[in-house]
Design an enzyme around this catalytic site. Structure first.
Site, PDB file in Angstrom:
ATOM      1  N   SER A  29      42.955  38.151  43.841  1.00 19.18           N
ATOM      2  CA  SER A  29      43.621  39.191  43.055  1.00 19.18           C
ATOM      3  C   SER A  29      45.107  38.906  42.925  1.00 19.18           C
ATOM      4  CB  SER A  29      43.423  40.557  43.725  1.00 19.18           C
ATOM      5  OG  SER A  29      43.940  40.526  45.043  1.00 19.18           O
ATOM      6  N   HIS A  82      37.871  37.867  38.494  1.00 20.39           N
ATOM      7  CA  HIS A  82      38.349  38.917  39.391  1.00 20.39           C
ATOM      8  C   HIS A  82      37.536  40.188  39.205  1.00 20.39           C
ATOM      9  CE1 HIS A  82      41.551  41.947  40.743  1.00 20.39           C
ATOM     10  NE2 HIS A  82      40.887  41.497  41.787  1.00 20.39           N
ATOM     11  N   GLU A  97      38.033  40.624  35.259  1.00 18.95           N
ATOM     12  CA  GLU A  97      39.113  39.884  34.626  1.00 18.95           C
ATOM     13  C   GLU A  97      38.732  38.405  34.666  1.00 18.95           C
ATOM     14  OE1 GLU A  97      43.174  42.381  35.321  1.00 18.95           O
ATOM     15  OE2 GLU A  97      42.438  41.320  37.087  1.00 18.95           O
ATOM     16  N   ASN A 147      46.307  44.525  38.176  1.00 23.34           N
ATOM     17  CA  ASN A 147      47.257  44.627  39.292  1.00 23.34           C
ATOM     18  C   ASN A 147      48.704  44.528  38.838  1.00 23.34           C
ATOM     19  OD1 ASN A 147      45.389  45.155  41.192  1.00 23.34           O
ATOM     20  ND2 ASN A 147      45.397  43.140  42.149  1.00 23.34           N
TER      21      ASN A 147
END
Length: 309
Positions: A144, A165, A177, A215
């Site tokens: 991540s 991800h 992702e 994120n």
């Protein structure tokens, strides 16, 4: 969290590469993420080998998958318990376990890593597997926070390396992702997109930049909420209520950071501020540093911004 030059694999025709359909998957790391990905892949008809260092960890992983499947079956097959049993049997048949990553990788279309967020450990793992996996095998990381290109640099398959991800809990969260580096081939990237769709997930295409999409937006938002509180401009409780009722978020930023883990949040921010020290979004939070130093990591440790007993 994680994604995948335009050079065709040596010795393989472009059409063969273009149509790498991912059927056999090796997942390295039997923790919550790895086991969750294994469950979803097995549930959608993929053949999965889950790899970890010991039989004990793997037994625990499979037990976790069984427990999670039971919850799925309760909802999905409420009126048909027999069909539920059959589904459970079918899914578990698709999962095998191994403590030998090298031999598992030899029959895989995709090797996906979900281990500790440590660049050196990930590089060593892929450097070792690169010598053993077939030419067509795609490598991917579920990181991540680490750059995919840095992880891939230990291998000779930069064109067949990307990021996938997933989000926790994997069986529930619809997003993946898919990350491509500047060296990831279009064929590899398409294979990863198609694999994500085959899992019943919704993929988004990401560049190999810090935090990808989710994120990169979420972590600075949470840190700014902590700073707002540090400045005395709102209590934790009021900030959480405000964001839930005013922005429609399912959790407030303090609840969410306790769920993610304050140590994880700090690890991500430290990595980013090291790379881009002048970016005010990545500035340190004294309160976050203090809580982490005291071992208050959030839900998993019993206390973070809130207490969990």
């Amino acid at each position: 969290m994680s994604f995948f030059s335009h050079h065709i694999c040596r010795g393989i025709s472009s059409s063969a590469v273009r149509h790498v359909v991912i059927k056999h998957v090796t997942i390295i790391g039997g923790g919550q993420m790895g086991a969750g990905i294994a469950q979803v892949a097995a549930s959608t008809g993929h053949s999965v080998t889950l790899v970890d260092t010991s039989e004990d960890i793997l037994k625990k992983s499979v037990k976790g998958i069984e427990g999670s499947l039971k919850r799925v079956i309760k909802k999905k097959f409420a009126d048909k318990p027999e069909a539920g049993e059959e589904f459970m049997h079918k899914v578990l048949q698709n999962v095998s376990t191994s403590s030998d990553a090298g031999s598992a990788a030899q029959s895989s279309d995709l090797v996906l890593e979900a281990i500790v967020e440590n660049l050196k450990i990930k590089q060593d793992l892929f450097g070792h597997l690169d010598k053993l996996a077939p030419e067509h095998t795609i490598f991917a990381s579920n990181t991540s926070s680490l750059p995919i290109s840095d992880i891939a640099s230990s291998t000779n398959r930069l064109d067949r390396f990307g990021g996938l991800h997933f989000f926790n809990p994997v069986p529930m969260m619809k997003l993946v992702e898919v990350i491509g580096t500047s060296a990831t081939s279009q064929e590899t990237f398409d294979s990863l997109l198609n694999f994500s769709k085959a899992l019943g997930k919704t993929p988004v295409s990401c560049k190999d930049t810090p935090g990808f999409i989710v994120n990169r937006l979420l972590v600075p938002y949470i840190i700014e909420a902590i700073r707002l509180h540090e400045r005395g401009h709102g209590s934790k409780e009021d900030i959480d209520v405000a964001m839930k009722l005013g922005a429609g978020y399912p959790m407030g930023p303090f609840e969410l950071s306790d769920y993610v883990g304050l140590d994880t949040m700090k690890f991500i921010m430290d990595g980013w501020s090291e790379k881009d020290p002048d970016n005010p979004l990545f500035a340190q939070s004294e309160l976050l540093n203090k809580l982490v130093a005291e071992g208050k990591y959030g839900k998993k440790s019993g206390e973070g911004f809130y207490k969990y007993k």
